[in-house]
Scaffold this motif. Structure first.
Motif, mmCIF file in Angstrom:
data_model
loop_
_atom_site.group_PDB
_atom_site.id
_atom_site.type_symbol
_atom_site.label_atom_id
_atom_site.label_comp_id
_atom_site.label_asym_id
_atom_site.label_seq_id
_atom_site.Cartn_x
_atom_site.Cartn_y
_atom_site.Cartn_z
ATOM 1 N N MET A 1 3.821 93.841 47.275
ATOM 2 C CA MET A 1 4.150 92.493 46.873
ATOM 3 C C MET A 1 2.951 91.608 47.164
ATOM 4 N N ASN A 2 2.469 90.863 46.153
ATOM 5 C CA ASN A 2 1.372 89.942 46.430
ATOM 6 C C ASN A 2 1.952 88.591 46.842
ATOM 7 N N GLU A 3 1.085 87.725 47.357
ATOM 8 C CA GLU A 3 1.549 86.468 47.922
ATOM 9 C C GLU A 3 2.244 85.578 46.893
ATOM 10 N N SER A 4 1.812 85.624 45.640
ATOM 11 C CA SER A 4 2.455 84.789 44.617
ATOM 12 C C SER A 4 3.893 85.231 44.349
ATOM 13 N N GLU A 5 4.207 86.510 44.595
ATOM 14 C CA GLU A 5 5.571 86.998 44.437
ATOM 15 C C GLU A 5 6.435 86.652 45.643
ATOM 16 N N ASP A 6 5.815 86.182 46.719
ATOM 17 C CA ASP A 6 6.507 85.902 47.967
ATOM 18 C C ASP A 6 6.591 84.388 48.197
ATOM 19 N N GLU A 7 7.052 83.656 47.173
ATOM 20 C CA GLU A 7 7.198 82.207 47.292
ATOM 21 C C GLU A 7 8.208 81.876 48.389
ATOM 22 N N PRO A 8 8.005 80.764 49.093
ATOM 23 C CA PRO A 8 8.958 80.370 50.145
ATOM 24 C C PRO A 8 10.379 80.247 49.598
ATOM 25 N N LYS A 9 11.325 80.752 50.368
ATOM 26 C CA LYS A 9 12.735 80.733 49.959
ATOM 27 C C LYS A 9 13.612 80.313 51.132
ATOM 28 N N ASP A 10 14.746 79.689 50.773
ATOM 29 C CA ASP A 10 15.773 79.357 51.751
ATOM 30 C C ASP A 10 17.020 80.149 51.395
ATOM 31 N N PHE A 11 17.607 80.779 52.381
ATOM 32 C CA PHE A 11 18.824 81.572 52.194
ATOM 33 C C PHE A 11 19.919 80.940 53.045
ATOM 34 N N THR A 21 22.551 90.921 61.542
ATOM 35 C CA THR A 21 21.195 90.496 61.905
ATOM 36 C C THR A 21 20.156 91.233 61.066
ATOM 37 N N ASP A 22 20.418 92.484 60.757
ATOM 38 C CA ASP A 22 19.474 93.245 59.919
ATOM 39 C C ASP A 22 19.347 92.612 58.540
ATOM 40 N N GLU A 23 20.475 92.279 57.928
ATOM 41 C CA GLU A 23 20.459 91.679 56.596
ATOM 42 C C GLU A 23 19.682 90.359 56.612
ATOM 43 N N VAL A 24 19.959 89.517 57.596
ATOM 44 C CA VAL A 24 19.315 88.199 57.651
ATOM 45 C C VAL A 24 17.831 88.325 57.956
ATOM 46 N N SER A 25 17.461 89.170 58.895
ATOM 47 C CA SER A 25 16.039 89.301 59.225
ATOM 48 C C SER A 25 15.249 89.884 58.049
ATOM 49 N N GLU A 26 15.846 90.809 57.298
ATOM 50 C CA GLU A 26 15.171 91.364 56.115
ATOM 51 C C GLU A 26 14.858 90.289 55.073
ATOM 52 N N LEU A 27 15.715 89.284 54.979
ATOM 53 C CA LEU A 27 15.512 88.216 53.998
ATOM 54 C C LEU A 27 14.230 87.421 54.257
ATOM 55 N N VAL A 28 13.874 87.260 55.522
ATOM 56 C CA VAL A 28 12.740 86.382 55.851
ATOM 57 C C VAL A 28 11.436 87.118 56.113
ATOM 58 N N ILE A 29 11.469 88.424 56.182
ATOM 59 C CA ILE A 29 10.229 89.183 56.398
ATOM 60 C C ILE A 29 9.300 88.979 55.215
ATOM 61 N N SER A 30 8.039 88.757 55.542
ATOM 62 C CA SER A 30 7.037 88.510 54.508
ATOM 63 C C SER A 30 5.733 89.180 54.907
ATOM 64 N N PRO A 31 5.014 89.767 53.948
ATOM 65 C CA PRO A 31 3.746 90.422 54.283
ATOM 66 C C PRO A 31 2.677 89.445 54.777
ATOM 67 N N PRO A 86 4.685 73.236 57.865
ATOM 68 C CA PRO A 86 4.325 73.648 56.501
ATOM 69 C C PRO A 86 4.013 75.141 56.353
ATOM 70 N N SER A 87 3.684 75.816 57.446
ATOM 71 C CA SER A 87 3.359 77.240 57.343
ATOM 72 C C SER A 87 4.592 78.134 57.268
ATOM 73 N N VAL A 88 5.789 77.579 57.495
ATOM 74 C CA VAL A 88 7.006 78.387 57.435
ATOM 75 C C VAL A 88 7.164 78.960 56.025
ATOM 76 N N ARG A 89 7.446 80.253 55.942
ATOM 77 C CA ARG A 89 7.592 80.933 54.658
ATOM 78 C C ARG A 89 9.051 80.960 54.209
ATOM 79 N N HIS A 90 9.888 81.675 54.964
ATOM 80 C CA HIS A 90 11.294 81.823 54.577
ATOM 81 C C HIS A 90 12.208 81.336 55.701
ATOM 82 N N ILE A 91 13.364 80.818 55.298
ATOM 83 C CA ILE A 91 14.369 80.340 56.246
ATOM 84 C C ILE A 91 15.716 80.924 55.820
ATOM 85 N N ALA A 92 16.459 81.450 56.774
ATOM 86 C CA ALA A 92 17.817 81.923 56.505
ATOM 87 C C ALA A 92 18.756 81.298 57.530
#
Length: 161
Positions: A1-11, A21-31, A86-92
């Motif tokens: 996955m390149n960075e452009s495919e990993d746009e910040p998301k809120d879940f 916890t596994d499901e939620v943590s998987e949502l926010v993992i980013s390369p 501003p550096s936060v990528r994903h939030i669940a």
């Protein structure tokens, strides 16, 4: 996955099912992130349900919410996090509703960022602000009685009744 495919998301999820916890943590993992911070309310402190309160045995908890308003308030929290860190990528933010047995999670907040300081501060801000502003109500069920609980952080806690 390149960075452009990993746009910040809120879940955001409010549901009546057991939280994972596994499901939620998987949502926010980013390369592109080296930190993932989780806060889990298990009424122990993970965010789980504890088995006692002021000497009374807690049988289980029950949560109620006005879901459309609760989800809107959680979205505001996510926007605030992105402005402050501003550096936060994903939030669940996952919150359980209905009956929550002792030792099961009622809330999971997960945040990813390139470095741990931002994710730790953001997750703390999320849970504190959620408790203070989001219309989710908790009832503790004891062996012979029950009690509606008010978070001391709630802005409406000081309002005269």
């Amino acid at each position: 996955m390149n960075e452009s495919e990993d746009e910040p998301k809120d879940f955001i999820k409010l549901n009546y099912e057991k939280l994972s916890t596994d499901e939620v943590s998987e949502l926010v993992i980013s390369p592109c992130c080296g930190a993932v911070s989780l806060f889990i309310v298990i009424h122990l402190f993970l965010g789980t349900t504890r088995n006692n309160f002021e000497g009374k045995k807690v049988i289980h908890l029950e949560y109620e919410a006005y879901s459309p308003m609760a989800e809107a308030e959680i979205k505001k929290i996510c926007r605030d996090v992105r402005q402050k860190w501003p550096s936060v990528r994903h939030i669940a933010v996952y919150h359980r509703l209905g009956l929550v047995p002792v030792t099961e999670a009622s809330v999971i907040v997960a945040v990813s960022s390139p470095h741990r300081v931002a994710s730790l501060e953001a997750v703390q801000y999320c849970i504190n602000t959620l408790k203070a502003t989001v219309p989710i109500w908790k009832k503790e069920i004891y062996e012979e009685e029950y009690s509606w609980k008010e978070n001391k952080e709630c802005f409406w806690a000081d309002v005269e009744k």
